[in-house]
Design an enzyme around this catalytic site. Sequence first.
Site, PDB file in Angstrom:
ATOM      1  N   PHE A 276      29.796 -20.957  14.000  1.00  0.00           N
ATOM      2  CA  PHE A 276      29.258 -19.798  13.265  1.00  0.00           C
ATOM      3  C   PHE A 276      28.432 -18.929  14.208  1.00  0.00           C
ATOM      4  O   PHE A 276      27.296 -18.593  13.948  1.00  0.00           O
ATOM      5  CB  PHE A 276      28.432 -20.299  12.075  1.00  0.00           C
ATOM      6  CG  PHE A 276      28.418 -19.360  10.903  1.00  0.00           C
ATOM      7  CD1 PHE A 276      29.559 -18.694  10.500  1.00  0.00           C
ATOM      8  CD2 PHE A 276      27.239 -19.154  10.173  1.00  0.00           C
ATOM      9  CE1 PHE A 276      29.548 -17.829   9.404  1.00  0.00           C
ATOM     10  CE2 PHE A 276      27.210 -18.303   9.083  1.00  0.00           C
ATOM     11  CZ  PHE A 276      28.378 -17.644   8.698  1.00  0.00           C
TER      12      PHE A 276
ATOM     13  N   GLU B  60      46.460 -15.859  17.226  1.00  0.00           N
ATOM     14  CA  GLU B  60      46.416 -14.478  17.741  1.00  0.00           C
ATOM     15  C   GLU B  60      45.121 -14.210  18.506  1.00  0.00           C
ATOM     16  O   GLU B  60      45.119 -13.517  19.532  1.00  0.00           O
ATOM     17  CB  GLU B  60      46.541 -13.502  16.560  1.00  0.00           C
ATOM     18  CG  GLU B  60      46.636 -12.050  16.936  1.00  0.00           C
ATOM     19  CD  GLU B  60      47.903 -11.738  17.732  1.00  0.00           C
ATOM     20  OE1 GLU B  60      48.989 -11.809  17.153  1.00  0.00           O
ATOM     21  OE2 GLU B  60      47.787 -11.414  18.930  1.00  0.00           O
TER      22      GLU B  60
ATOM     23  N   VAL C  84      44.161 -14.749  22.621  1.00  0.00           N
ATOM     24  CA  VAL C  84      44.487 -13.869  23.751  1.00  0.00           C
ATOM     25  C   VAL C  84      44.170 -12.419  23.393  1.00  0.00           C
ATOM     26  O   VAL C  84      44.664 -11.893  22.395  1.00  0.00           O
ATOM     27  CB  VAL C  84      45.987 -13.966  24.132  1.00  0.00           C
ATOM     28  CG1 VAL C  84      46.297 -13.090  25.347  1.00  0.00           C
ATOM     29  CG2 VAL C  84      46.399 -15.399  24.404  1.00  0.00           C
TER      30      VAL C  84
ATOM     31  N   ASP D  82      38.701 -17.606  32.138  1.00  0.00           N
ATOM     32  CA  ASP D  82      39.049 -17.189  30.766  1.00  0.00           C
ATOM     33  C   ASP D  82      40.397 -16.454  30.758  1.00  0.00           C
ATOM     34  O   ASP D  82      41.278 -16.760  29.952  1.00  0.00           O
ATOM     35  CB  ASP D  82      37.932 -16.284  30.213  1.00  0.00           C
ATOM     36  CG  ASP D  82      38.237 -15.791  28.816  1.00  0.00           C
ATOM     37  OD1 ASP D  82      38.079 -16.565  27.859  1.00  0.00           O
ATOM     38  OD2 ASP D  82      38.675 -14.624  28.682  1.00  0.00           O
TER      39      ASP D  82
ATOM     40  N   LYS E  51      44.165 -17.567  29.026  1.00  0.00           N
ATOM     41  CA  LYS E  51      44.959 -16.671  28.166  1.00  0.00           C
ATOM     42  C   LYS E  51      46.358 -16.459  28.758  1.00  0.00           C
ATOM     43  O   LYS E  51      47.347 -16.413  28.035  1.00  0.00           O
ATOM     44  CB  LYS E  51      44.226 -15.328  28.011  1.00  0.00           C
ATOM     45  CG  LYS E  51      42.941 -15.460  27.212  1.00  0.00           C
ATOM     46  CD  LYS E  51      42.064 -14.243  27.393  1.00  0.00           C
ATOM     47  CE  LYS E  51      40.834 -14.283  26.515  1.00  0.00           C
ATOM     48  NZ  LYS E  51      39.849 -13.258  26.872  1.00  0.00           N
TER      49      LYS E  51
HETATM   50  P1  NDP Z   1      29.342 -18.521  20.116  1.00  0.00           P
HETATM   51  O1  NDP Z   1      28.718 -19.226  21.259  1.00  0.00           O
HETATM   52  O2  NDP Z   1      28.768 -17.253  19.632  1.00  0.00           O
HETATM   53  O3  NDP Z   1      29.421 -19.508  18.861  1.00  0.00           O
HETATM   54  C1  NDP Z   1      29.916 -20.803  18.977  1.00  0.00           C
HETATM   55  C2  NDP Z   1      29.659 -21.552  17.688  1.00  0.00           C
HETATM   56  O4  NDP Z   1      30.309 -22.815  17.784  1.00  0.00           O
HETATM   57  C3  NDP Z   1      28.194 -21.815  17.376  1.00  0.00           C
HETATM   58  O5  NDP Z   1      27.928 -21.606  16.016  1.00  0.00           O
HETATM   59  C4  NDP Z   1      28.006 -23.303  17.721  1.00  0.00           C
HETATM   60  O6  NDP Z   1      27.071 -23.958  16.904  1.00  0.00           O
HETATM   61  C5  NDP Z   1      29.387 -23.821  17.391  1.00  0.00           C
HETATM   62  N1  NDP Z   1      29.703 -25.025  18.153  1.00  0.00           N
HETATM   63  C6  NDP Z   1      29.796 -25.164  19.491  1.00  0.00           C
HETATM   64  N2  NDP Z   1      30.103 -26.435  19.806  1.00  0.00           N
HETATM   65  C7  NDP Z   1      30.201 -27.105  18.640  1.00  0.00           C
HETATM   66  C8  NDP Z   1      30.471 -28.439  18.288  1.00  0.00           C
HETATM   67  N3  NDP Z   1      30.698 -29.351  19.214  1.00  0.00           N
HETATM   68  N4  NDP Z   1      30.488 -28.772  16.982  1.00  0.00           N
HETATM   69  C9  NDP Z   1      30.248 -27.846  16.025  1.00  0.00           C
HETATM   70  N5  NDP Z   1      29.973 -26.559  16.294  1.00  0.00           N
HETATM   71  C10 NDP Z   1      29.942 -26.204  17.582  1.00  0.00           C
HETATM   72  O7  NDP Z   1      30.865 -18.342  20.528  1.00  0.00           O
HETATM   73  P2  NDP Z   1      31.875 -17.178  20.080  1.00  0.00           P
HETATM   74  O8  NDP Z   1      31.808 -16.995  18.623  1.00  0.00           O
HETATM   75  O9  NDP Z   1      31.715 -16.034  20.986  1.00  0.00           O
HETATM   76  O10 NDP Z   1      33.268 -17.861  20.483  1.00  0.00           O
HETATM   77  C11 NDP Z   1      33.821 -18.885  19.691  1.00  0.00           C
HETATM   78  C12 NDP Z   1      35.225 -19.183  20.207  1.00  0.00           C
HETATM   79  O11 NDP Z   1      36.005 -18.006  20.104  1.00  0.00           O
HETATM   80  C13 NDP Z   1      35.272 -19.590  21.685  1.00  0.00           C
HETATM   81  O12 NDP Z   1      36.275 -20.558  21.849  1.00  0.00           O
HETATM   82  C14 NDP Z   1      35.632 -18.290  22.397  1.00  0.00           C
HETATM   83  O13 NDP Z   1      36.308 -18.517  23.604  1.00  0.00           O
HETATM   84  C15 NDP Z   1      36.551 -17.645  21.376  1.00  0.00           C
HETATM   85  N6  NDP Z   1      36.641 -16.189  21.434  1.00  0.00           N
HETATM   86  C16 NDP Z   1      35.507 -15.425  21.483  1.00  0.00           C
HETATM   87  C17 NDP Z   1      35.590 -14.048  21.465  1.00  0.00           C
HETATM   88  C18 NDP Z   1      34.401 -13.174  21.520  1.00  0.00           C
HETATM   89  O14 NDP Z   1      34.579 -11.941  21.611  1.00  0.00           O
HETATM   90  N7  NDP Z   1      33.186 -13.693  21.462  1.00  0.00           N
HETATM   91  C19 NDP Z   1      36.900 -13.381  21.397  1.00  0.00           C
HETATM   92  C20 NDP Z   1      38.034 -14.282  21.324  1.00  0.00           C
HETATM   93  C21 NDP Z   1      37.886 -15.627  21.344  1.00  0.00           C
HETATM   94  P3  NDP Z   1      25.472 -23.711  17.054  1.00  0.00           P
HETATM   95  O15 NDP Z   1      25.298 -22.306  16.552  1.00  0.00           O
HETATM   96  O16 NDP Z   1      24.829 -24.719  16.179  1.00  0.00           O
HETATM   97  O17 NDP Z   1      25.191 -23.853  18.517  1.00  0.00           O
HETATM   98  N1  HSE Z   2      34.864 -13.700  26.654  1.00  0.00           N
HETATM   99  C1  HSE Z   2      36.133 -13.219  26.248  1.00  0.00           C
HETATM  100  C2  HSE Z   2      36.361 -11.851  26.854  1.00  0.00           C
HETATM  101  C3  HSE Z   2      36.205 -13.134  24.755  1.00  0.00           C
HETATM  102  O1  HSE Z   2      35.376 -11.219  27.260  1.00  0.00           O
HETATM  103  O2  HSE Z   2      37.497 -11.404  26.931  1.00  0.00           O
HETATM  104  C4  HSE Z   2      37.570 -12.740  24.234  1.00  0.00           C
HETATM  105  O3  HSE Z   2      38.509 -13.738  24.471  1.00  0.00           O
END
Ligand code: NDP
Ligand code: HSE
Length: 328
Positions: free
Chosen positions: A11, A128, A131, A200, A204
């Site tokens: 989250f 989707e 990447v 990263d 992808k």
């Molecule tokens: P964040 O760091 O903002 O959020 C990660 C969340 O995952 C946090 O709520 C964290 O919990 C939770 N988390 C991490 N490890 C665990 C675990 N072992 N068990 C349960 N919960 C866990 O990451 P993002 O939202 O930016 O990214 C999430 C995923 O999406 C990643 O894999 C990223 O590569 C991918 N992604 C991100 C993009 C972006 O633009 N940010 C775009 C495309 C893909 P807590 O809050 O308690 O620490």
């Molecule tokens: N950290 C990644 C980026 C998020 O900047 O492209 C999207 O996958």
Amino acid sequence: MAVIKAAILGFGTVGQGIYHILNEKREELREKLGVELEVAKIVVRDTSRERVPGTQHLLTDNIDDVFAEKGMQVVFEAIVNEEPAFSYLQRAIEHKCHVITANKVMFAKRGIELQELAKKNGVFVGYEATVAGGVPIIKTMKNILLVNDVSRIQGILNGTTNYMLTKMRQEGWSYDQALAEAQRLGYAEADPFNDVSGQDAFKKLMILSDLAFGEQPAWSEVEVIGIDTLTLDDIKAANEKGLRYRHVAEVEKNAEGQIIGKVAPMLVNAEHPLFPIDDVFNAVSMETNYIGTLTVTGPGAGMYPTASVMVEDYAEIIGKRAGFVVSI
Ligand code: NDP
Ligand code: HSE
């Protein structure tokens, strides 16, 4: 009306985006899909922090709570790293849940395995968002591959580094300043080393290679160079010559059928299709036998672009299950 229960794993930036979009589009999705979606659980590590008002009662740090919930059918996954993400999704599939993931670190390595498991269990995997953020490259490539062969893929697959290169060139920001801003905007990975080192973009690229060629090159044979090798002076000097640095990932199948991949900064001139791709935008060009070269571009990272394609995956999966085509 039937109710589908969903869980959101993670989250942070992406997980919260999914929650917001599902709420904002609740009525439209209900009308279009003929089912009500209820987010019944949200899995995080630290349950003491309410990230979005009104969600405290949904938080858990125990994945068992997700599968104990009656009627659980969809799992959105937006956590980080291969584990526990893979094990959670494996369990979700065995529990007959559709899974939708944004986690490219996990999917580059275990995506095929998850898809095979899903097939056996009669559920779908949406990926989707793994990447190019909001760019619908997976859908587009799947469609193209129904008729065309893809021989080469070249693109900017990381939003953070494209944003950094843009701000360093346009605003004269330092590398650290540009990275800090990309982190503040929610573009960067939890560990931004993955962005700036090229890891990263590499993950992808491997997902695209699986899709286009049915296989990946040996990871150890792919040269991966990040933008952490560039200085502000390099970027300024290039700009003075009318050139721009782009962080380019490419993979191709050569005449001998070998898959060759590379990720590295590249200097491009104004004639190059990647020259105008600025800010957090990504672009992916595919060379195909019938269409020729096709390029798709759009925001490559961030809360709403990423979460939006995950909710689209959900709509597509529920539409398929119901046997109709969803037009949103
Ligand atoms: P964040 O760091 O903002 O959020 C990660 C969340 O995952 C946090 O709520 C964290 O919990 C939770 N988390 C991490 N490890 C665990 C675990 N072992 N068990 C349960 N919960 C866990 O990451 P993002 O939202 O930016 O990214 C999430 C995923 O999406 C990643 O894999 C990223 O590569 C991918 N992604 C991100 C993009 C972006 O633009 N940010 C775009 C495309 C893909 P807590 O809050 O308690 O620490
Ligand atoms: N950290 C990644 C980026 C998020 O900047 O492209 C999207 O996958």
